[in-house]
Design an enzyme around this catalytic site. Structure first.
Site, PDB file in Angstrom:
ATOM      1  N   ASN A 120      -6.967  -4.517   5.572  1.00 58.49           N
ATOM      2  CA  ASN A 120      -7.488  -3.714   6.676  1.00 58.49           C
ATOM      3  C   ASN A 120      -8.108  -4.574   7.776  1.00 58.49           C
ATOM      4  O   ASN A 120      -9.042  -4.143   8.468  1.00 58.49           O
ATOM      5  CB  ASN A 120      -8.481  -2.659   6.167  1.00 58.49           C
ATOM      6  CG  ASN A 120      -7.792  -1.356   5.797  1.00 58.49           C
ATOM      7  OD1 ASN A 120      -6.993  -0.827   6.561  1.00 58.49           O
ATOM      8  ND2 ASN A 120      -8.089  -0.836   4.608  1.00 58.49           N
ATOM      9  N   ASP A 130       2.714   4.644   4.987  1.00 60.13           N
ATOM     10  CA  ASP A 130       2.498   4.099   6.332  1.00 60.13           C
ATOM     11  C   ASP A 130       2.487   2.564   6.336  1.00 60.13           C
ATOM     12  O   ASP A 130       2.419   1.958   7.405  1.00 60.13           O
ATOM     13  CB  ASP A 130       1.243   4.684   6.995  1.00 60.13           C
ATOM     14  CG  ASP A 130       0.026   4.724   6.100  1.00 60.13           C
ATOM     15  OD1 ASP A 130       0.143   4.447   4.888  1.00 60.13           O
ATOM     16  OD2 ASP A 130      -1.065   5.037   6.619  1.00 60.13           O
ATOM     17  N   HIS A 131       2.587   1.946   5.155  1.00 59.64           N
ATOM     18  CA  HIS A 131       2.651   0.478   5.047  1.00 59.64           C
ATOM     19  C   HIS A 131       4.036   0.033   4.554  1.00 59.64           C
ATOM     20  O   HIS A 131       4.692   0.740   3.788  1.00 59.64           O
ATOM     21  CB  HIS A 131       1.636  -0.040   4.027  1.00 59.64           C
ATOM     22  CG  HIS A 131       0.212   0.162   4.424  1.00 59.64           C
ATOM     23  ND1 HIS A 131      -0.612  -0.871   4.802  1.00 59.64           N
ATOM     24  CD2 HIS A 131      -0.548   1.279   4.478  1.00 59.64           C
ATOM     25  CE1 HIS A 131      -1.816  -0.408   5.067  1.00 59.64           C
ATOM     26  NE2 HIS A 131      -1.811   0.901   4.882  1.00 59.64           N
ATOM     27  N   ASP A 157      -4.039  -4.928   0.758  1.00 58.92           N
ATOM     28  CA  ASP A 157      -4.325  -4.343   2.070  1.00 58.92           C
ATOM     29  C   ASP A 157      -5.724  -4.788   2.463  1.00 58.92           C
ATOM     30  O   ASP A 157      -6.702  -4.301   1.905  1.00 58.92           O
ATOM     31  CB  ASP A 157      -4.223  -2.815   1.980  1.00 58.92           C
ATOM     32  CG  ASP A 157      -4.561  -2.139   3.292  1.00 58.92           C
ATOM     33  OD1 ASP A 157      -4.912  -2.839   4.264  1.00 58.92           O
ATOM     34  OD2 ASP A 157      -4.494  -0.886   3.344  1.00 58.92           O
ATOM     35  N   ASP A 201      -1.648  -6.396   5.844  1.00 57.31           N
ATOM     36  CA  ASP A 201      -1.331  -6.614   4.425  1.00 57.31           C
ATOM     37  C   ASP A 201      -0.965  -8.085   4.259  1.00 57.31           C
ATOM     38  O   ASP A 201      -0.011  -8.565   4.875  1.00 57.31           O
ATOM     39  CB  ASP A 201      -0.191  -5.691   3.999  1.00 57.31           C
ATOM     40  CG  ASP A 201      -0.570  -4.225   4.146  1.00 57.31           C
ATOM     41  OD1 ASP A 201      -1.127  -3.663   3.192  1.00 57.31           O
ATOM     42  OD2 ASP A 201      -0.345  -3.666   5.250  1.00 57.31           O
ATOM     43  N   ASN A 218       0.880  -1.173   0.000  1.00 61.98           N
ATOM     44  CA  ASN A 218       0.000   0.000   0.000  1.00 61.98           C
ATOM     45  C   ASN A 218       0.913   1.217   0.000  1.00 61.98           C
ATOM     46  O   ASN A 218       1.657   1.449   0.957  1.00 61.98           O
ATOM     47  CB  ASN A 218      -0.925   0.004   1.226  1.00 61.98           C
ATOM     48  CG  ASN A 218      -1.816   1.241   1.254  1.00 61.98           C
ATOM     49  OD1 ASN A 218      -1.379   2.342   0.942  1.00 61.98           O
ATOM     50  ND2 ASN A 218      -3.074   1.069   1.627  1.00 61.98           N
ATOM     51  N   GLU A 241      -3.888   1.993  -2.952  1.00 63.69           N
ATOM     52  CA  GLU A 241      -3.963   3.434  -2.659  1.00 63.69           C
ATOM     53  C   GLU A 241      -3.023   4.240  -3.560  1.00 63.69           C
ATOM     54  O   GLU A 241      -2.242   5.065  -3.074  1.00 63.69           O
ATOM     55  CB  GLU A 241      -3.701   3.721  -1.174  1.00 63.69           C
ATOM     56  CG  GLU A 241      -4.900   3.419  -0.283  1.00 63.69           C
ATOM     57  CD  GLU A 241      -4.899   4.218   1.007  1.00 63.69           C
ATOM     58  OE1 GLU A 241      -5.506   5.303   1.023  1.00 63.69           O
ATOM     59  OE2 GLU A 241      -4.308   3.760   1.998  1.00 63.69           O
TER      60      GLU A 241
END
Length: 255
Positions: free
Chosen positions: A147, A245-246, A145, A216, A7, A34
Site C-alpha cells: 500500500n 483490483d490487483h 501488498d 505490490d 492481493n 486480503e
DNA sequence: ATGGTGGTCCAACCA
C-alpha cells in the site's frame, strides 16, 4: 524458484482464478493477501489437490493472508512480536530454504487519519521484526501488498496524484527504512515497461486507462537479490471477468 | 467537491 504475490480481494470469490493461475504460471510459492475469510474456511484441500501446501492467517470480512507452496511451509509466525494486533496482516513461513514474510500493510485511508497512524506504526513494528528475522535467515523475502508506491515512477500521474495516501513522505520513509535493512525491490533490478502498475481502482475505468499504482512488491535480502533472474507484473488476471483490483507480481531466483 | 466500483454480508465499513 519462482515466487509470486497477489492481493486477491476475497479468496471465496476468486479461488478458481487462483487455481487456474497456479496451473498456468506454476510458481513454487504464492503469497496471497486480503483472503477475507476466517482461517477455518481456508480451502487448504483445494490447494493440496493442485499440488500445493498452504497456510492461512484469516479473519472475518477483512484482511487475511495465506501462503501457498510446492514445498512444506515451516515455522509459521502470524504476529509481530511486541505489536499486538487483531488484524491478520502477516504470515512468515520457511519454504524452499527461504524465509518468506507475506505482508498486507494497512491501507491508511487518508493522511492524518487514525488508520494512517496505524499504518506507520505497523510498518515500524514490521521493520523491527524483519531486522530480527534477517539475523536468523540469510535468504529472506518480504512480499505482499505494501500500500505504498515507492517512487514517482510507480504512480500513473505523480503530479496530479501528489502527496496523498500511498505516496506520502512518511509512508515512503517507512518503506525506505525497511529496505535499508538490506532489502532490494527486485522489480527495479531489471528493465521494465514504463507505467508498470500492480493495482488499479475499480472505479472510473482506471484499468482501461492504466491509471494505477505499483504497490505490490517483492523485497529480497542481499543473497536472494543477487540470485534474482527476473521480475514482472502479470497484468492478465486484472483483465479477467470479475477480477481482483490487483495483479500478481512474479520473481524468479536461481538458487 | 463529489462520486464512481466492488467485497462482506444486510447496514455500514473498508478499499
Amino acid at each position: 524458484m519462482k515466487v509470486a504475490s497477489w492481493n486477491i480481494n476475497s479468496l471465496k470469490v476468486r479461488l478458481q482464478q487462483v487455481l487456474d493461475w497456479l496451473e498456468s504460471r506454476s510458481p513454487d510459492v504464492l503469497a496471497l493477501q486480503e483472503i477475507k475469510q476466517v482461517t477455518e474456511d481456508f480451502p487448504a484441500d483445494a490447494f493440496r489437490e493442485a499440488g500445493y501446501e498452504a497456510l492461512a492467517s484469516g479473519q472475518r470480512s477483512y484482511n487475511g493472508v495465506a501462503t501457498v507452496s510446492r514445498a512444506p511451509l515451516l515455522d509459521p509466525v502470524t504476529d509481530i512480536e511486541g505489536f499486538p494486533d487483531p488484524q491478520r496482516r502477516i504470515l512468515a513461513t520457511t519454504s524452499h530454504g527461504v524465509r518468506i514474510i507475506n505482508v498486507y500493510v494497512p491501507n491508511g485511508q487518508s493522511l492524518g487519519s487514525d488508520k494512517y497512524e496505524y499504518k506507520l506504526q505497523w510498518l515500524a513494528a514490521a521493520r523491527e521484526y524483519v531486522a530480527a528475522e534477517l539475523q536468523r535467515h540469510e535468504r529472506l523475502l518480504v512480499l505482499g501488498d505494501f500500500n505504498i508506491a515507492p517512487d514517482d515512477r510507480d504512480v500513473y500521474d505523480p503530479v496530479a496524484y501528489g502527496e496523498d495516501i500511498h505516496t506520502s513522505g512518511p509512508e515512503r520513509e517507512g518503506l525506505r527504512a525497511l529496505m535499508a535493512l538490506g532489502l532490494t525491490d527486485v522489480f527495479r533490478s531489471f528493465p521494465q515497461p514504463e507505467k508498470s502498475f500492480s493495482w488499479w481502482d475499480y472505479r472510473r475505468g482506471r484499468f482501461r486507462r492504466n491509471a494505477g499504482l505499483r504497490i505490490d512488491l517483492i523485497l529480497a535480502s542481499e543473497a536472494l537479490a543477487k540470485a534474482c533472474t527476473g521480475c514482472r507484473i502479470d497484468r492478465e488476471p486484472r483483465g479477467w471477468e470479475r477480477p481482483s483490483d490487483h495483479a500478481p507480481v512474479i520473481a524468479e531466483f536461481d538458487l
